[in-house]
Design an enzyme around this catalytic site. Structure first.
Site, PDB file in Angstrom:
ATOM      1  N   ARG A  64      48.601 133.075  59.832  1.00 27.08           N
ATOM      2  CA  ARG A  64      49.599 132.019  59.626  1.00 27.08           C
ATOM      3  C   ARG A  64      48.885 130.742  59.213  1.00 27.08           C
ATOM      4  NH1 ARG A  64      52.641 128.285  63.827  1.00 27.08           N
ATOM      5  NH2 ARG A  64      53.964 127.239  62.305  1.00 27.08           N
ATOM      6  N   HIS A  68      54.305 121.785  57.996  1.00 31.04           N
ATOM      7  CA  HIS A  68      53.679 121.549  59.294  1.00 31.04           C
ATOM      8  C   HIS A  68      53.316 120.055  59.347  1.00 31.04           C
ATOM      9  CE1 HIS A  68      51.478 123.788  62.728  1.00 31.04           C
ATOM     10  NE2 HIS A  68      51.282 122.503  62.968  1.00 31.04           N
ATOM     11  N   GLU A 118      57.795 123.469  64.474  1.00 34.79           N
ATOM     12  CA  GLU A 118      58.071 122.589  65.609  1.00 34.79           C
ATOM     13  C   GLU A 118      58.815 121.316  65.219  1.00 34.79           C
ATOM     14  OE1 GLU A 118      54.467 121.846  67.792  1.00 34.79           O
ATOM     15  OE2 GLU A 118      54.131 123.959  68.219  1.00 34.79           O
ATOM     16  N   ASN A 130      56.671 129.239  69.449  1.00 32.46           N
ATOM     17  CA  ASN A 130      55.385 128.714  69.937  1.00 32.46           C
ATOM     18  C   ASN A 130      55.545 128.449  71.418  1.00 32.46           C
ATOM     19  OD1 ASN A 130      54.718 128.671  67.248  1.00 32.46           O
ATOM     20  ND2 ASN A 130      54.486 126.448  67.088  1.00 32.46           N
ATOM     21  N   TYR A 185      53.372 127.116  74.949  1.00 32.52           N
ATOM     22  CA  TYR A 185      52.164 126.612  75.604  1.00 32.52           C
ATOM     23  C   TYR A 185      52.338 126.510  77.120  1.00 32.52           C
ATOM     24  CZ  TYR A 185      50.190 125.958  71.024  1.00 32.52           C
ATOM     25  OH  TYR A 185      49.697 126.207  69.763  1.00 32.52           O
ATOM     26  N   GLU A 236      52.584 130.787  67.745  1.00 31.42           N
ATOM     27  CA  GLU A 236      51.448 130.053  68.330  1.00 31.42           C
ATOM     28  C   GLU A 236      51.398 130.290  69.826  1.00 31.42           C
ATOM     29  OE1 GLU A 236      51.134 125.799  67.667  1.00 31.42           O
ATOM     30  OE2 GLU A 236      51.733 126.054  65.567  1.00 31.42           O
TER      31      GLU A 236
HETATM   32  O1  IFM Z   1      47.755 121.842  67.152  1.00 34.85           O
HETATM   33  C1  IFM Z   1      49.087 121.995  67.486  1.00 34.85           C
HETATM   34  C2  IFM Z   1      49.856 122.588  66.324  1.00 34.85           C
HETATM   35  O2  IFM Z   1      49.730 121.834  65.177  1.00 34.85           O
HETATM   36  C3  IFM Z   1      51.316 122.681  66.669  1.00 34.85           C
HETATM   37  N1  IFM Z   1      51.513 123.364  67.926  1.00 34.85           N
HETATM   38  C4  IFM Z   1      50.721 122.953  69.054  1.00 34.85           C
HETATM   39  C5  IFM Z   1      49.255 122.910  68.678  1.00 34.85           C
HETATM   40  C6  IFM Z   1      48.419 122.451  69.892  1.00 34.85           C
HETATM   41  O3  IFM Z   1      48.805 121.195  70.309  1.00 34.85           O
END
Ligand code: IFM
Length: 463
Positions: free
Chosen positions: A76, A120, A165, A290, A292, A375
């Site tokens: 990606r 992005h 995002e 994504n 985290y 992600e």
């Molecule tokens: O680096 C970023 C990415 O550009 C978008 N998602 C989260 C990542 C980590 O913060």
């Protein structure tokens, strides 16, 4: 050893143009909002910028070889809009397209499926000068840009991701100004969300006409936990969920806005025109997720006011924001204790990924397309020679949680590690390292970390 994932699963790494490419003045590339933002003193840690980044623009053959060595079958990356349209409008800059053309061909030679993100966050500065995403016309410009890229690459790119995002871009870029373009519109930023979604919706049919690839939108999702079971904290969690998780998903999958009344947004806000939601809800092939970490919130407990002055020009949002708490938001962040944290301080909660995915399935049911984890990864205090055990643990835990979600019946088609390389982490500059491959920014030497070797061994089982 990890449990086995379904046949045909996409295994990849992810990057983004401004974070790795460098070469910001080469081959006719125009200025992006991130070039301008980084040039403003105090905006980015250590005064860093993406001017050189990982020099991927010149070193991409080495980076493709690293991916092939890792054994991934997908990659990606994002296209820098200002390389294709330096001023955000008009004909394509052939040299910009040539760069991605070569990259896509090199990936195909290695049997790596390209997953291309069109946006992005690197808007051409000329479009920002005309209002950026506060301006509805930017959505139409985006659709035009999408056509140019798809005309050239539509025959070879397997996955097309319109936006990355939009929640972060709206809130950090236009809401509080910690990202480019650095606007602090607070609750005035909601039109930005709508214009981003409109851009997505306008691009979908344009892409369909030009590619047989799958079409997706990527959001960053977070399970939202109320700090306590009180009605006020639960209402705060619902409000935050609407902002982060539903704002960019309900319109796309359900054709309607979520309940944003906690932010003073009425059911029929003036920036949404007749027919827009039909455009935005064009069917998708995949939803990019994504993940985290989760978020914990409580009802606002009266923090000091931000003192921000609403932008001139009456809007419903400004009016109603007066009815919100001092800080203008119907929630406040509460730290999540009891979990390890990444170098960024983000709590490591692998099961949050399973919770998120089963939650999306329950919320959207038949409207939910198959999911791609576009992600997932962590920053760590990496030093060459020190095995990044924490990253291996992070990835191992999240992949097990993902496997459990698939076992629970969630249709997930692939997983992309953020990131292939250490890179420019936006307002954090180069301090946070997310890569499977260490980059020495002084020499541009790439050194695969222990996590790279760990993943390579896991992926070898699929060959
Ligand atoms: O680096 C970023 C990415 O550009 C978008 N998602 C989260 C990542 C980590 O913060």
């Amino acid at each position: 050893m990890l449990p086995r994932f379904p046949d045909g699963f996409l295994w990849g790494t992810a990057t983004a143009a401004y974070q790795i490419e460098g070469a910001v003045k080469e081959d006719g590339r125009g200025t992006s909002i991130w070039d301008a933002f980084c040039a403003e003193p105090g905006r980015v840690k250590n005064g860093d910028s993406g001017d050189v980044a990982c020099d991927h623009y010149h070193r991409w053959p080495e980076d493709v070889a690293l991916m092939a060595g890792l054994g991934v079958n997908a990659y990606r990356f994002s296209v820098a809009w200002p390389r294709i349209q330096p001023d955000g409008r008009g004909p394509a800059n052939a040299k910009g397209l040539d760069f991605y053309d070569r990259l896509v061909d090199a990936l195909a030679e290695r049997d790596i499926t390209p997953a291309l993100t069109l946006y992005h966050w690197d808007l051409p500065q000329a479009l920002q000068d005309a209002g950026g995403w506060t301006h509805r016309d930017t959505a139409h410009r985006f659709a035009e840009y999408a056509c140019l890229v798809a005309d050239r690459l539509g025959d070879r790119v397997g996955v097309w991701i319109t936006l990355n995002e939009p929640f972060v871009h709206m809130t950090e870029g236009y809401g509080i100004g910690t990202h480019a373009p650095g606007e602090a519109l607070l609750l005035e930023a909601f039109p930005v969300a709508h214009h981003l979604m409109l851009a997505h919706g306008l691009a979908v049919p344009a892409l369909r006409e030009r590619t047989a690839g799958q079409i997706a939108l990527t959001n960053n999702y977070s399970p939202v936990w109320a700090a306590t079971d009180s009605a006020a904290d639960r209402a705060a969690a619902t409000a935050f969920d609407a902002l982060q998780n539903r704002l960019f998903t309900d319109p796309v999958l359900l054709g309607r806005l979520p309940d944003l009344s906690a932010y003073g947004v009425p059911d029929d806000p003036p920036f949404v025109r007749d027919g827009d939601l039909a455009v935005i809800s064009a069917p998708l092939d995949l939803l990019g997720v994504n993940y985290y970490s989760p978020t914990r919130v409580a009802a606002p407990r009266g923090r000091a006011t931000t003192g921000a002055v609403p932008a001139p020009g009456a809007s419903v949002l400004r009016e109603v924001s007066e009815h919100l708490d001092d800080a203008g938001l119907p929630f406040e962040d509460v730290p999540i204790d009891g979990h390890p944290v990444t170098a960024f301080g983000w709590p490591v909660v692998p099961d949050g990924l399973r919770e998120l995915l089963t939650g999306l399935r329950d919320t959207y049911a038949a409207a939910l397309p198959p999911i791609l984890i576009t992600e997932n990864g962590c920053s760590a205090r990496d030093e060459p020679g020190r095995p990044d055990r924490d990253r291996i643990d992070y990835l191992d835990g999240h992949l097990r949680a993902l496997h459990a979600a698939i076992g629970d019946g969630v249709d997930v088609r692939g997983y992309f590690v953020w990131s292939l390389l250490d890179n420019f982490e936006w307002a954090e500059g180069y301090d946070q390292r997310f890569g499977l491959v260490h980059v020495d920014y002084a020499t541009q030497k790439r050194t695969p970390k222990a996590s790279y070797h760990w993943l390579r061994e896991e992926l070898a089982r699929y060959r």
